[in-house]
Enzyme design. Sequence first.
Site, PDB file in Angstrom:
ATOM      1  N   PHE A   1      44.736  54.107  48.312  1.00 33.84           N
ATOM      2  CA  PHE A   1      44.584  52.983  47.392  1.00 33.84           C
ATOM      3  C   PHE A   1      45.220  51.717  47.993  1.00 33.84           C
ATOM      4  O   PHE A   1      46.299  51.801  48.587  1.00 33.84           O
ATOM      5  CB  PHE A   1      45.254  53.325  46.054  1.00 33.84           C
ATOM      6  CG  PHE A   1      44.951  52.348  44.974  1.00 33.84           C
ATOM      7  CD1 PHE A   1      43.731  52.362  44.322  1.00 33.84           C
ATOM      8  CD2 PHE A   1      45.881  51.395  44.612  1.00 33.84           C
ATOM      9  CE1 PHE A   1      43.438  51.443  43.323  1.00 33.84           C
ATOM     10  CE2 PHE A   1      45.604  50.473  43.609  1.00 33.84           C
ATOM     11  CZ  PHE A   1      44.378  50.503  42.971  1.00 33.84           C
TER      12      PHE A   1
ATOM     13  N   ASP B   1      51.953  59.856  45.937  1.00 33.27           N
ATOM     14  CA  ASP B   1      51.404  59.070  44.829  1.00 33.27           C
ATOM     15  C   ASP B   1      50.574  60.031  43.971  1.00 33.27           C
ATOM     16  O   ASP B   1      49.560  60.566  44.427  1.00 33.27           O
ATOM     17  CB  ASP B   1      50.533  57.927  45.382  1.00 33.27           C
ATOM     18  CG  ASP B   1      50.014  57.008  44.286  1.00 33.27           C
ATOM     19  OD1 ASP B   1      49.883  57.464  43.128  1.00 33.27           O
ATOM     20  OD2 ASP B   1      49.716  55.832  44.587  1.00 33.27           O
TER      21      ASP B   1
ATOM     22  N   TYR C   1      48.754  55.491  32.856  1.00 32.33           N
ATOM     23  CA  TYR C   1      47.677  54.980  31.980  1.00 32.33           C
ATOM     24  C   TYR C   1      46.318  55.592  32.294  1.00 32.33           C
ATOM     25  O   TYR C   1      45.319  55.220  31.715  1.00 32.33           O
ATOM     26  CB  TYR C   1      47.593  53.447  32.053  1.00 32.33           C
ATOM     27  CG  TYR C   1      47.604  52.861  33.446  1.00 32.33           C
ATOM     28  CD1 TYR C   1      46.494  52.941  34.261  1.00 32.33           C
ATOM     29  CD2 TYR C   1      48.732  52.210  33.931  1.00 32.33           C
ATOM     30  CE1 TYR C   1      46.507  52.403  35.539  1.00 32.33           C
ATOM     31  CE2 TYR C   1      48.761  51.668  35.201  1.00 32.33           C
ATOM     32  CZ  TYR C   1      47.649  51.770  36.000  1.00 32.33           C
ATOM     33  OH  TYR C   1      47.667  51.234  37.264  1.00 32.33           O
ATOM     34  N   LYS C   2      46.295  56.555  33.240  1.00 26.35           N
ATOM     35  CA  LYS C   2      45.028  57.221  33.558  1.00 26.35           C
ATOM     36  C   LYS C   2      44.933  58.488  32.702  1.00 26.35           C
ATOM     37  O   LYS C   2      44.681  58.413  31.516  1.00 26.35           O
ATOM     38  CB  LYS C   2      44.979  57.520  35.058  1.00 26.35           C
ATOM     39  CG  LYS C   2      45.057  56.248  35.917  1.00 26.35           C
ATOM     40  CD  LYS C   2      45.116  56.600  37.385  1.00 26.35           C
ATOM     41  CE  LYS C   2      45.265  55.365  38.259  1.00 26.35           C
ATOM     42  NZ  LYS C   2      44.098  54.478  38.234  1.00 26.35           N
TER      43      LYS C   2
ATOM     44  N   ARG D   1      32.100  55.848  40.606  1.00 30.11           N
ATOM     45  CA  ARG D   1      33.132  56.855  40.371  1.00 30.11           C
ATOM     46  C   ARG D   1      33.025  57.341  38.931  1.00 30.11           C
ATOM     47  O   ARG D   1      32.941  56.533  38.002  1.00 30.11           O
ATOM     48  CB  ARG D   1      34.499  56.194  40.597  1.00 30.11           C
ATOM     49  CG  ARG D   1      35.540  57.085  41.175  1.00 30.11           C
ATOM     50  CD  ARG D   1      36.776  56.324  41.574  1.00 30.11           C
ATOM     51  NE  ARG D   1      37.237  55.332  40.603  1.00 30.11           N
ATOM     52  CZ  ARG D   1      38.489  54.886  40.535  1.00 30.11           C
ATOM     53  NH1 ARG D   1      39.403  55.341  41.358  1.00 30.11           N
ATOM     54  NH2 ARG D   1      38.843  53.981  39.653  1.00 30.11           N
TER      55      ARG D   1
END
Length: 404
Positions: free
Chosen positions: A131, A204, A229-230, A379
């Site tokens: 990322f 991560d 928050y995922k 995605r």
Amino acid sequence: VTAAAAPVVDRSRAENLDRADPLARFRERFVFADPDVIYLCGNSLGPPSRAGVAAIDGAIAAWSRRLVDGWEDWLDLPSRIGDRMAGPLLGARRGEVIVSDSTSVNLYKLAAAALGAAAPRSVIVADASDFPTDRYVLAALPAALRLISDGGTAAPTAASVAAVLDADVALVCLSHIGYLSGAVADMAAITAVVHDAGALMLWDLSHSVGCYPIDLESAGVDLAVGCTYKYLSAGPGAPALLYVRSEQQRRLRQPIWGWFGQRDQFAMGPDYDPWPDVRQFLVGTPPVLALAGIGGSIDVVAEAGIGAIRAKALALGELAMDLYRAWLPGLGFRLGSPLEGPARGSHVGLRHGDAQRIHRELGAAGRIVTDFRFPDTIRMGLAPLTTRFVDVWDALAALRQLSY
Ligand SMILES: Cc1ncc(COP(=O)(O)O)c(C=O)c1O
């Protein structure tokens, strides 16, 4: 493949899977304002959980009632929420996790601390396809960045990491599950080769926490960060987890010296004297409302059980892969994720030369929410607590229709 072995691709297969799904009832624990939207973006922003909304409402009520006295209960929320998350979601011990700041900032704090403790070692190993924030944050540190690349759809392996390790490497920083590919890295095997080379390991966990079993303790992990928050549905911009193995806590010194890291915070003393534990990684005033939201969602994930969540992720992924193989390769699609279930997390990347248009039309015509990642990936997040098997079927059928 013989006709007899060909997977069933009609919608009744998905309907049957939904009927037999032991986690189906958990969807009602989440709020979807528009029931007709098919939401396949829980890997980016999880929908609100009812428990999280109630917890945030409770925090607002406490704020209005108690005003500044509320801080008696709020000051240690980052540690309390971290401790609640530690066992069931991370395989960590109490006192090893806090929830604070963003993943980007936590990554900076941990990577800088690791680098400081490892001198004269001064190389950080990272993944070229990780990322962006991870690569940018690491590039800004006073270290040489050594990038590995496994070609995009496969995760780094113990062998590919070992090949770039030497006595100069201070830290290896990788994603447990790739943000684009969804490929799962072997946390224990990679951590072991990193330790053999005398370096520290930072993971991560943004795309694995809440959807994939994690055991930081048995894998020997030193440091970890991750978004809440995922798959944890903590709300947009909710603060991130930060993990430091107990044995590393006294050795490390983080670079942002804030008053929440100070051992005797309210003495307002002249010099910085940090907590000798994970609390030294705190910086400033915690976002109380957002932390309340995380608390609500952790309980939902713990109740469903991470084993059952992973089992459903595998089943959702298998349906997606069968439909992909039956319908999409002839229409210009390529798989941007590993085909094999165990090698994949909870999201799938599908690549197409016209992906941006298809993504837009999926949203507009089909009301199917996915995300587009430049230059050619659609995605799809198959979040086990909220995604139905028929959602997968409808989304793949719409992709088939929109590809011309
Ligand atoms: C793997 C990964 N790391 C880090 C981040 C950045 O998180 P934040 O914006 O909270 O710093 C994200 C955001 O989506 C991510 O997917």
